[in-house]
Design an enzyme around this catalytic site. Structure first.
Site, PDB file in Angstrom:
ATOM      1  N   GLU A 540      13.487  -6.799  14.413  1.00 33.20           N
ATOM      2  CA  GLU A 540      12.108  -6.899  14.917  1.00 33.20           C
ATOM      3  C   GLU A 540      11.769  -8.374  15.099  1.00 33.20           C
ATOM      4  O   GLU A 540      11.842  -8.903  16.178  1.00 33.20           O
ATOM      5  CB  GLU A 540      11.122  -6.212  13.982  1.00 33.20           C
ATOM      6  CG  GLU A 540      11.357  -4.708  13.894  1.00 33.20           C
ATOM      7  CD  GLU A 540      10.099  -3.910  13.640  1.00 33.20           C
ATOM      8  OE1 GLU A 540       9.176  -3.957  14.459  1.00 33.20           O
ATOM      9  OE2 GLU A 540      10.056  -3.237  12.592  1.00 33.20           O
ATOM     10  N   GLU A 804       7.614  -5.676   2.197  1.00 26.37           N
ATOM     11  CA  GLU A 804       6.868  -4.940   3.215  1.00 26.37           C
ATOM     12  C   GLU A 804       6.135  -3.737   2.622  1.00 26.37           C
ATOM     13  O   GLU A 804       5.020  -3.413   3.027  1.00 26.37           O
ATOM     14  CB  GLU A 804       7.851  -4.436   4.285  1.00 26.37           C
ATOM     15  CG  GLU A 804       7.225  -3.599   5.376  1.00 26.37           C
ATOM     16  CD  GLU A 804       8.226  -3.230   6.456  1.00 26.37           C
ATOM     17  OE1 GLU A 804       9.444  -3.236   6.171  1.00 26.37           O
ATOM     18  OE2 GLU A 804       7.792  -2.954   7.590  1.00 26.37           O
TER      19      GLU A 804
HETATM   20  C1  BGC Z   1       6.348  -4.140  11.743  1.00 26.21           C
HETATM   21  C2  BGC Z   1       4.994  -4.329  11.181  1.00 26.21           C
HETATM   22  C3  BGC Z   1       4.048  -4.199  12.327  1.00 26.21           C
HETATM   23  C4  BGC Z   1       4.162  -2.802  12.886  1.00 26.21           C
HETATM   24  C5  BGC Z   1       3.247  -2.548  14.027  1.00 26.21           C
HETATM   25  C6  BGC Z   1       6.418  -2.728  12.191  1.00 26.21           C
HETATM   26  O1  BGC Z   1       7.657  -2.307  12.554  1.00 26.21           O
HETATM   27  O2  BGC Z   1       7.365  -4.560  10.898  1.00 26.21           O
HETATM   28  O3  BGC Z   1       4.819  -5.354  10.316  1.00 26.21           O
HETATM   29  O4  BGC Z   1       2.771  -4.612  12.125  1.00 26.21           O
HETATM   30  O5  BGC Z   1       5.471  -2.470  13.186  1.00 26.21           O
HETATM   31  O6  BGC Z   1       3.429  -1.376  14.669  1.00 26.21           O
END
Ligand code: BGC
Length: 933
Positions: A540, A804
């Site tokens: 990501e 997280e």
């Molecule tokens: C991220 C998050 C993010 C979210 C939003 C996730 O996969 O790691 O931190 O805010 O997606 O959709």
């Protein structure tokens, strides 16, 4: 008084800026300890040479009355490209005493006009198996015709990938259909990833003869992709991953280097390595998206030597030679690197290298956005860590532990026979057998092919390797293929991030809370590389606007984000503002940014916070129109009750554990928050009529919230902890319902036995809201909990960064679902704001901290706390000790500021403590003298 820390556009001695009226700032310190020390007037001189201050040729203001020390706009003679400016300031204090002139600061102006660039974009033809280069014009014509919003994916893909399977187009056109985006990637793309079909890194070089008698040599450079430049074998500058990430179709940052000392008389070699990076690397997306902006790395470089006869240039053009057959075989931000040292063209960066078999560089005309100055500090190596342990969990497998979850890269020294392949896997945690856990590196955006992996193939003998165009999130590195047992010091970990200054420090009597504050800082370092990211390890690593927004109040205490935010806020407000009228949920937006309440509001909240912290109104003025359009969009969406409706868009209270809030409550609360910020923003920009009507809308929306979403017994509709957190932190509870709502809030906390159950929306606000509701004891109880879910549980489990998920790892269940389980995600670290603003009690009263509060909440389970924050006006300090019935508080207040101190045990009006001084210590660092109350 003394003057220190002179900066231009928030940077010290910046080179190549692209503003014609840059802003200056300085800080004041005092030599003796006294109160009421103020600047009454300042005098700035600016000259094109530092010897010209006797009669400054650019600007000489004479004394200007005022106490401002920041956001002071240059208003001297017009500046032009390449201009060097030296400036200094002196000030007069409240008693008429005039200081010496400050030390001289300087900056240079970059290439302001496209015509100043004589260099061409160059690339190297490759047989890397990718589709041939497609003149981007075709693609862009189509984008221009069809517009950005709808269907640009298709237009772009037609030009670049040349793969138009039906399934594929359905996916890239998801914006048109708005269908769910979770598709299986087409086979061909999966294959592309497996075979690492990204452009091979390039090597380019050119020899040239230096101009005779040059007085100065400046290199302007950038890349589509990533670059490292070298002069005569030495790396130019110490930046990493330049030119960093922007929406390249909107803007590309260039960098400026003074290379005068690097050039020799006679022949010199200018060379570069080029990698894919964000421009043409693999992408997080559904489906996997390579080549988002382009398909091959390109270089733009212009060396300018100043001589008496004029300027002599060496520019990137087809006189350069290049190859894609160097040692660097593959480079990807997520995947890692492959380096075959046997293939490295040794000496390519020096004079006399035989490049006769290399190809001539080709001139490309890629369409790209405006070339701009890089306004934030660069990404650099900021610390080097040594391994604290090396284990061998399996035969011939070695695991290095750096003792800290960090973001960066390793450097390894090896001594192995030619052809030995050494493989290094990086990650944050271990499996039970002591090997490196890799499961959480894929959130499904890319295939499960190796991530965070380095392959090094030895040339033989003693050699060292440090990757060029990738970065990893890791504490552990697993090494395979070494034919001997390594010594711990054969590998170092280089910590990299945007090189901002640290401004905040927090410690207290509870070592776990102090450690939490440190972990938050580590997560901030690791997630701020050019832009703020959600995580630094899995597929990501994007600029999620929500994560940035939730964390920003904390981030602003910890680090000086003035320059960093100036860049990212433009990414949000200008490059990621969708023509449908909302801010995308990530910036830079790469086409998939959607509406997402809590995320989209970053386009208003982040500029607002930047204004409050640094007094920056430029960022507001520049983006005002988009902000208003967004706000009015929300207003038009409001239903007859003045609320945003039941089906708020987006994630809701992401990752909550049952303590969330309904979409309706979240959307209504955020709408009011936006209106509040906007009313203040309009006022700051002297748009009083706008401010009045925005304020009136806020009053209406508040009334609607109070009438429809808080019932007679103080219950927030269909919501738990997060609903109350929003209502109290944002001031949505009317006076008459306060007591009842506070009672319900407490009940809701107790329902979870004082444990956290909030997600991304509720967590940042929970403790400030408990404080606002008069429930400080509960706030402390939640903060100090040690069992899961709590902030201190991960710390107890040995975390060195913020996780997280609350339950990312538990003693009972082990690691949580690997699909989304980062151990370095700062969103829940947003509790840092509470540590500074409530435990320390430091909070700005006026934008930029010219006036500020110190209102600590003392005791409640902590016996002391020491909190400091270096504001744009200087260092603020609080140290309190709770000795039972007596508490002692020491505070430090910078010169030229006004502190409003409220002692927790005292009743009545705020006690005003005025300017206590900051003194210079022997180390030259400003030091606080404390005023005991
Ligand atoms: C991220 C998050 C993010 C979210 C939003 C996730 O996969 O790691 O931190 O805010 O997606 O959709």
């Amino acid at each position: 008084m003394k003057i220190a820390n002179l900066r231009t556009e928030y940077q010290r001695e910046p080179l190549g800026i692209d503003r014609r009226n840059p802003r200056f700032s300085w800080e004041l310190t005092a030599e003796t300890w006294e109160r009421d020390k103020f600047q009454h007037a300042y005098w700035i001189q600016a000259a094109s040479d530092e010897h010209l201050f006797d009669a400054p040729d650019l600007w000489d203001t004479g004394f200007i009355e005022g106490s401002e020390t920041c956001q002071i706009r240059y208003q001297g003679s017009p500046l032009h490209s390449r201009q060097r400016v030296f400036w200094r300031v002196c000030v007069r204090d409240e008693r008429g005493v005039i200081t010496d002139w400050s030390p001289t600061a300087s900056f240079s102006v970059g290439l302001l006009d496209r015509k100043d660039w004589k260099a061409s974009w160059i690339g190297i033809e490759s047989d890397d198996g990718l589709p041939p280069f497609e003149p981007a014009d075709k693609v862009w014509e189509s984008i221009e015709k069809n517009g950005w919003g709808k269907g640009w994916g298709q237009a772009k893909y037609e030009g670049i990938l040349g793969e138009e399977t039906e399934e594929y187009l359905k996916i890239v056109n998801q914006e048109l259909t708005c269908k769910p985006r979770f598709h299986n990637p087409s086979l061909s793309i999966r294959q592309m990833f497996r075979e690492k079909k990204l452009a091979r890194p390039r090597y380019v070089r050119r020899e040239f003869t230096a101009a005779k008698e040059f007085s100065k040599a400046v290199l302007y450079a950038t890349a589509l992709g990533l670059y490292e430049l070298y002069i005569n074998g030495e790396k130019v500058g110490d930046r990493i991953l330049s030119p960093e990430w922007t929406s390249y179709n909107r803007r590309v940052q260039y960098q400026t280097y003074d290379v005068t000392p690097m050039l020799r008389r006679g022949v010199n070699t200018l060379s570069a390595r080029l990698g894919n990076g964000w421009y043409c690397g693999m992408w997080q997306f559904w489906p996997q998206m390579p080549h988002l902006y382009g398909r091959e790395p390109l270089l733009l470089a212009q060396l300018e030597m100043e001589t008496e006869e004029g300027r002599v240039l060496v520019v990137s053009d087809d006189n350069w030679k290049g190859t894609d057959q160097g040692g660097l075989r593959f480079s990807g931000l997520y995947e890692g690197e492959e380096f075959d040292a046997r293939m490295e063209p040794r000496g390519f960066d020096q004079n006399g290298f035989d490049d006769s078999l290399w190809k001539n560089a080709v001139i490309r005309r890629p369409k790209h956005g405006k070339l701009i100055w890089q306004r934030s500090e660069p990404i650099r190596v900021t610390q080097v860590l040594r391994a604290v342990a090396v284990t061998s969990p399996k035969n011939k497998v070695y695991v290095f532990d750096f003792g800290q979850n960090l973001v960066g890269r390793i450097k390894i020294k090896v001594d192995a026979p030619e052809g030995t392949r050494i493989r290094l896997f990086h990650n944050e945690v271990l499996n039970a057998d002591g090997t490196v856990y890799r499961e959480n590196l894929s959130a499904g955006h890319m295939t499960r092919a190796p991530h965070q992996t380095l392959d090094y193939i030895c040339a033989g003998g003693q050699e060292a390797y440090c990757p060029y165009f990738t970065y990893m999130g890791f504490r552990y590195v697993e090494v395979e293929g070494l034919p001997y047992e390594p010594l711990p010091d054969c590998m170092e970990a280089q910590v990299i991030h945007t090189d901002f200054a640290e401004t905040g420090a927090f410690s207290c009597s509870d070592p776990l809370v102090s450690k939490l504050a440190m972990n938050i800082k580590w997560s901030q370092r690791g997630n701020m590389l050019g832009i703020p990211t959600d995580c630094p390890q899995r597929d990501e690593r994007c600029g999620y606007t929500g994560d940035g927004q939730f964390f920003m109040p904390t981030g602003l205490y910890n680090m000086d984000l003035a320059a960093f935010n100036s860049k990212w806020i433009r990414d949000i407000c200008q490059d990621s503002f969708r023509r449908e009228g909302y801010f995308a949920d990530h910036a830079p937006d790469f086409g998939a940014g959607r509406r997402n309440v809590g995320w989209q509001e970053a386009g208003v909240i982040c500029p607002y916070l930047q204004y409050r912290c640094y007094g920056d109104t430029d960022i507001l003025a520049e983006n005002y129109e988009a902000m208003v359009q967004f706000t009015m969009g929300l207003h038009e969406k409001a239903d007859e009750r003045g609320l945003q409706g039941k089906d708020g868009a987006g994630n809701g209270d992401w990752l909550n554990l049952g303590g969330g809030a309904s979409h309706e409550v979240i959307a209504a609360a955020y709408y009011i928050r936006v209106l509040d910020c906007m009313a203040e923003i309009a006022r700051a920009l002297d748009k009083d009529a706008d401010a009045d009507s925005l304020q009136a809308l806020a009053v209406q929306a508040r009334a609607a919230f109070a009438d429809h979403l808080i019932d007679g017994e103080g219950r927030i509709s269909d919501s738990s902890q997060t609903g109350y957190a929003l209502a109290f932190a944002l001031g949505l509870v009317p006076h008459g319902k306060r007591e009842a709502a506070a009672y319900q809030f407490k009940k809701e906390m107790e329902r979870f036995e004082g444990r956290l159950a909030t997600g991304f929306i509720g967590t940042p606000l929970l403790l400030p809201a408990l404080h606002a509701a008069g429930l400080d004891d509960m706030a402390y109880r939640v903060l100090l909990r040690r069992d899961a879910p709590s902030w201190l549980y991960p710390v107890r489990m040995g975390a060195t960064t913020v996780w997280e998920r609350w339950d990312g790892y538990t003693e009972e269940k082990g690691y949580a679902d690997s699909g989304m389980n980062s151990f370095n995600h700062y969103a829940f670290g947003s509790v840092g704001e509470y540590l500074f603003s409530v435990i320390g009690g430091i909070k700005e009263r006026s934008p930029g901290y010219g006036e500020f509060y110190i209102r600590p909440v003392i005791g409640r389970g902590l016996s002391w706390a020491k909190v400091s924050f270096h504001s744009i006006h200087g260092e603020i300090f609080v140290f309190w000790t709770d000795r039972g019935k007596v508490a002692e508080v020491e505070v430090g207040v910078p010169v030229n500021t006004r502190c409003y101190l409220t002692l927790p045990w005292g009743g009545g009006d705020d006690f005003v403590l005025r300017a206590v001084l900051v003194q210079e210590s022997s180390s030259g660092q400003p030091m606080i003298r404390r005023d005991r109350i």
